[in-house]
Design an enzyme around this catalytic site. Structure first.
Site, mmCIF file in Angstrom:
data_model
loop_
_atom_site.group_PDB
_atom_site.id
_atom_site.type_symbol
_atom_site.label_atom_id
_atom_site.label_comp_id
_atom_site.label_asym_id
_atom_site.label_seq_id
_atom_site.Cartn_x
_atom_site.Cartn_y
_atom_site.Cartn_z
ATOM 1 C CE LYS A 188 -3.415 -2.955 -0.221
ATOM 2 N NZ LYS A 188 -4.422 -3.230 0.741
HETATM 3 C C1 LIG Z 1 -5.773 -4.645 0.865
HETATM 4 C C2 LIG Z 1 -6.913 -4.558 0.750
HETATM 5 C C3 LIG Z 1 -7.607 -4.957 1.995
HETATM 6 C C4 LIG Z 1 -7.001 -5.357 3.153
HETATM 7 O O1 LIG Z 1 -6.086 -4.754 3.732
HETATM 8 P P1 LIG Z 1 -5.124 -5.609 4.958
HETATM 9 O O2 LIG Z 1 -4.400 -4.399 5.570
HETATM 10 O O3 LIG Z 1 -4.337 -6.386 3.987
HETATM 11 O O4 LIG Z 1 -6.185 -6.354 5.840
HETATM 12 C C5 LIG Z 1 -8.979 -4.225 1.893
HETATM 13 N N1 LIG Z 1 -9.444 -3.902 0.947
HETATM 14 C C6 LIG Z 1 -9.059 -3.803 -0.332
HETATM 15 C C7 LIG Z 1 -9.595 -3.060 -1.308
HETATM 16 C C8 LIG Z 1 -7.759 -3.994 -0.423
HETATM 17 O O5 LIG Z 1 -6.702 -3.759 -1.282
#
Ligand SMILES: *Cc1c(COP(=O)(O)O)cnc(C)c1O
Length: 390
Positions: A188
């Site tokens: 991210k």
């Molecule tokens: C990455 C992601 C998540 C989950 O995030 P985590 O921190 O890995 O639990 C949820 N929704 C979307 C759209 C994502 O891209």
């Protein structure tokens, strides 16, 4: 002989980790406070200030934030929650774990964001909430969506996993709905390894999230061991284990101040891809309206497979063979076996999400990329697509 070394493999979504956070993690290890402590609280303060909200609760993932959102909004067995078909599984699973039923909605073909018309059409007397996703970092049409939620009296949660920096009409994503959920997963825009954040301006939701994130105990564990004497905790709910650690926050407190610098680099790479791929048999991301700030989390190229002699998976293979990491965001949820078995959805149900599922490829996009690496991506993508153009 083929070179099997992965030394020059360009990893998709590789995070930029700098010296300050490395030292901060080491400092946490040396002082011995590695669990939830002062660094987590600092990150919460910083993030709350960045978003301009009353409450920011650090958690161990965005998935945890989504799940707790469902729990504190009172989603219970049989309640329906609107979820986009074009998203990561965690968005829908959060609803299911709270006992709710995810009701899928198609996306718009150009923005890949939830289709507000289809959202409203899917609301029934059992609908309690909607979760929207600012897809790839592009804000959803928030004026229309807020209007629907107000008129139809449903709660709104924003899955901002792609959208830390994004703004709609000058207002930051995550501050429109009842609760905003963020991810600091390794790929991210800001990272803590694993990690997430829930934000809200609602005092009651904030209190509940804090309690439920740590076993349902009514006092933060770290305060129990402070100098002002032993305090018993009280379990007021069968809570979860969703707290963030100081080792994780040690990364975040140095990443967050760089959010704008990283974003500018992302935009540069994005613009380079836009110009470099304009003449290829592919659909580029829709233009970003002046009134929006896009997070530039994912650069999604939609292959025009009707004009190509290879399909999307063939392209993925070709890129990987050339040591270039790629991603697919996503195969729509109605194409996965679990949701088909549990909710009876099937291919054909969400034509736009499906159209994207078969064509989409995410290219490397990270502030860690050098100009040289960006050009490597550009030349290979151009090479593959011009070679296979019909
Ligand atoms: C990455 C992601 C998540 C989950 O995030 P985590 O921190 O890995 O639990 C949820 N929704 C979307 C759209 C994502 O891209």
């Amino acid at each position: 002989m083929r070179d099997e070394s992965r030394d020059d493999f360009l990893i998709f979504g590789s995070p930029l980790i700098e010296e300050e956070e490395i030292e901060e993690v080491v400092q946490s290890l040396r002082c011995g406070w590695i669990g939830t402590g002062p660094k987590v609280h600092r990150l919460e303060e910083m993030f709350g200030e960045y978003k301009g909200v009353a409450h920011a609760m650090a958690l161990n993932s965005c998935t945890a934030a989504l799940h707790l959102s469902m729990v504190v909004l009172g989603i219970s067995p049989g309640d329906e929650v609107i979820v986009p078909a074009m998203t990561f599984a965690a968005t829908a699973n959060a609803v299911i774990h709270a006992g709710g039923v995810p009701v899928f909605v198609d996306c718009l073909k150009d923005t890949m964001n939830i289709d507000p018309e289809d959202l409203e059409a899917k609301i029934t007397s059992r609908t309690k909430a909607a979760i929207i996703v600012h897809f790839a970092g592009r804000p959803c049409q928030m004026d229309t969506i807020m209007d629907i939620c107000r008129r139809r009296r449903i709660k709104l949660v924003e899955d901002c996993a792609h959208a830390i920096e994004a703004e709609f009409a000058g207002r930051k994503t995550g501050t429109f709905g009842d609760i905003g959920c963020f991810s600091f997963y390794v790929t991210k825009n800001i990272i803590t390894g694993e990690g997430g954040m829930a934000i809200t301006n609602n005092d009651e939701y904030a209190d509940k999230i804090k309690v439920m994130a740590l076993h349902g105990m009514s006092k933060d564990a770290w305060k129990r061991f402070s100098d002002d004497g032993y305090k018993h905790y009280q379990v007021v709910y069968p809570g979860f284990k969703y707290n963030m650690m100081d080792i994780q926050a040690a990364l975040g407190i140095h990443q967050l101040p760089r959010v704008e610098r990283y974003w500018q680099r992302r935009e540069q790479i994005w613009q380079r891809y836009m110009e470099a791929f304009a003449d290829l048999p592919a659909f580029l991301p829709a233009p970003v309206p002046e009134t929006m700030k896009h997070s530039f989390h994912l650069f999604t190229l939609l292959l025009d497979i009707d004009r190509l002699t290879i399909d999307r998976d063939g392209f993925l293979e070709e890129m990987t063979r050339r040591k270039l990491g790629v991603g697919v965001h996503y195969l729509a949820l109605h194409l996965h076996p679990y949701y088909q078995q549990a909710y009876g959805c099937k291919p054909g149900d969400f034509p736009n999400a499906e159209w994207i599922s078969h064509r989409t490829v995410s290219l490397p996009l990270s502030p860690k990329l050098t100009d040289q690496e960006v050009e490597r991506v550009v030349s290979h993508v151009r090479d593959i697509l011009t070679f296979h153009e019909m």
